[in-house]
Design a protein around this motif. Structure first.
Motif, short mmCIF file in Angstrom:
data_model
loop_
_atom_site.label_atom_id
_atom_site.label_comp_id
_atom_site.label_asym_id
_atom_site.label_seq_id
_atom_site.Cartn_x
_atom_site.Cartn_y
_atom_site.Cartn_z
N LEU A 5 -32.13 12.60 16.29
CA LEU A 5 -31.14 11.80 17.00
C LEU A 5 -29.78 12.46 16.87
O LEU A 5 -29.46 13.03 15.82
N ARG A 6 -28.98 12.34 17.90
CA ARG A 6 -27.60 12.80 17.84
C ARG A 6 -26.69 11.61 17.57
O ARG A 6 -27.00 10.48 17.97
N PRO A 7 -25.56 11.83 16.93
CA PRO A 7 -24.65 10.70 16.67
C PRO A 7 -24.20 9.97 17.92
O PRO A 7 -23.89 8.77 17.86
N ASP A 8 -24.18 10.68 19.07
CA ASP A 8 -23.74 10.03 20.30
C ASP A 8 -24.90 9.42 21.09
O ASP A 8 -24.69 8.88 22.18
N ASP A 9 -26.13 9.49 20.56
CA ASP A 9 -27.25 8.80 21.20
C ASP A 9 -27.04 7.29 21.11
O ASP A 9 -26.44 6.80 20.14
N PRO A 10 -27.54 6.52 22.08
CA PRO A 10 -27.40 5.06 22.00
C PRO A 10 -28.03 4.52 20.72
O PRO A 10 -29.00 5.10 20.19
N LEU A 28 -40.24 8.77 10.71
CA LEU A 28 -40.18 8.60 12.16
C LEU A 28 -39.30 9.62 12.86
O LEU A 28 -39.68 10.23 13.85
N CYS A 29 -38.07 9.78 12.35
CA CYS A 29 -37.12 10.69 12.99
C CYS A 29 -35.98 10.97 12.02
O CYS A 29 -35.94 10.43 10.91
N ALA A 30 -35.06 11.81 12.42
CA ALA A 30 -33.93 12.20 11.58
C ALA A 30 -32.67 12.24 12.44
O ALA A 30 -32.72 12.29 13.67
N GLY A 31 -31.52 12.24 11.74
CA GLY A 31 -30.25 12.39 12.44
C GLY A 31 -29.62 11.07 12.83
O GLY A 31 -29.90 10.02 12.25
N GLY A 32 -28.75 11.14 13.83
CA GLY A 32 -28.01 9.96 14.24
C GLY A 32 -26.86 9.67 13.30
O GLY A 32 -26.23 10.58 12.76
N ASP A 33 -26.61 8.41 13.06
CA ASP A 33 -25.54 8.00 12.15
C ASP A 33 -25.93 6.67 11.54
O ASP A 33 -27.00 6.13 11.81
N LEU A 34 -25.05 6.15 10.68
CA LEU A 34 -25.30 4.87 10.02
C LEU A 34 -24.31 3.81 10.50
O LEU A 34 -23.92 2.92 9.76
#
Length: 249
Positions: A5-10, A28-34
């Motif tokens: 996931l990217r931080p700017d993903d919904p 399941l997955c990695a990345g994104g933000d908290l």
């Protein structure tokens, strides 16, 4: 390979939980933000973050899933004895930050903690917004133990607990269980099984069944519950009387 996931993903941009790995179980997955929005969307879908310092954000949805139904809390004879002594008093949301820090204390977790500064900040923000809550056990004016987690709809997602004194966290769990039952919560999500959780009456569900119950518990608009904040608590008499079996509230 797992999705990133990217931080700017919904906030809702998680892959289906059915695609989670079986080894390690539930990755399941990695990345994104908290950010609060992403965390709330994750919990609503049966997903939670769990990672160590130096790792990317990792998101999990294990199968099976461990839950504790408030009416099925098991109070052992030794715990009932502690409750009868009334050594500890319990409160809600009066020392959230101190409970999180107690859970992360490296003196109690020589193997290391997953409550990184990033995770700490994220749950403090959820607490400020009214979605994350703590239960404190006090020995006089000293914080002796506690538990914290996230409340969404009629589901409570337990995150961590600590004891600086014997049975202090279990007393907090008793208070939490009674409060959840009074508020008509369906269950407390305990994520993964452990001997300690099993001793309290927690049991495992297939992920599919957990997700079905989760959907029922979190249907509709999710709003923060401010009724926890600052409440004091007296444990009911039913907890004090034990024959070694499950006890409701």
């Amino acid at each position: 390979m797992i999705p990133w996931l990217r931080p700017d993903d919904p906030p809702s941009a998680f892959p289906p939980v059915e695609t989670a790995l079986s080894e390690p179980d539930g990755l399941l997955c990695a990345g994104g933000d908290l950010a609060p929005g992403r965390l709330i969307q994750a919990y609503r879908r049966g997903i939670f973050p769990w990672f160590s310092a130096g790792q990317p954000i990792l998101w999990w949805s294990p199968d099976p899933r461990t839950v504790l139904y408030p009416a099925e809390l098991h109070v052992s004879r030794s715990l009932a004895k502690t409750l009868r002594r009334r050594r500890f008093t319990t409160t809600f949301d009066t020392a959230f930050e101190a409970v999180v820090d107690g859970c992360a204390d490296p003196r109690r977790r020589p193997e290391g903690t997953w409550i990184t500064p990033q995770m700490r900040a994220a749950y403090l923000r959820l607490h400020q917004l009214g979605f994350a809550h703590s239960v404190e056990s006090w020995d006089g004016d000293r914080l002796a133990g506690g538990v914290y987690g996230v409340a969404l709809g009629r589901a409570f997602f337990g995150e961590s607990m600590f004891s600086a004194e014997r049975d202090a966290s279990k007393v907090a769990i008793c208070a939490l269980s009674h409060a959840l039952q009074e508020r008509n919560y369906h269950f407390m999500d305990c994520q993964v099984a452990s001997t300690h959780l099993a001793s309290l009456g927690a049991r495992s569900l297939p992920r599919r069944e957990f997700l079905r119950q989760l959907a029922a518990a979190t249907e509709g608009r999710l709003t923060p519950d401010s009724s926890w904040r600052g409440a004091s608590f007296a444990l009911p008499q039913a907890f004090m009387q034990n024959s070694g079996g499950p006890r409701g509230c």
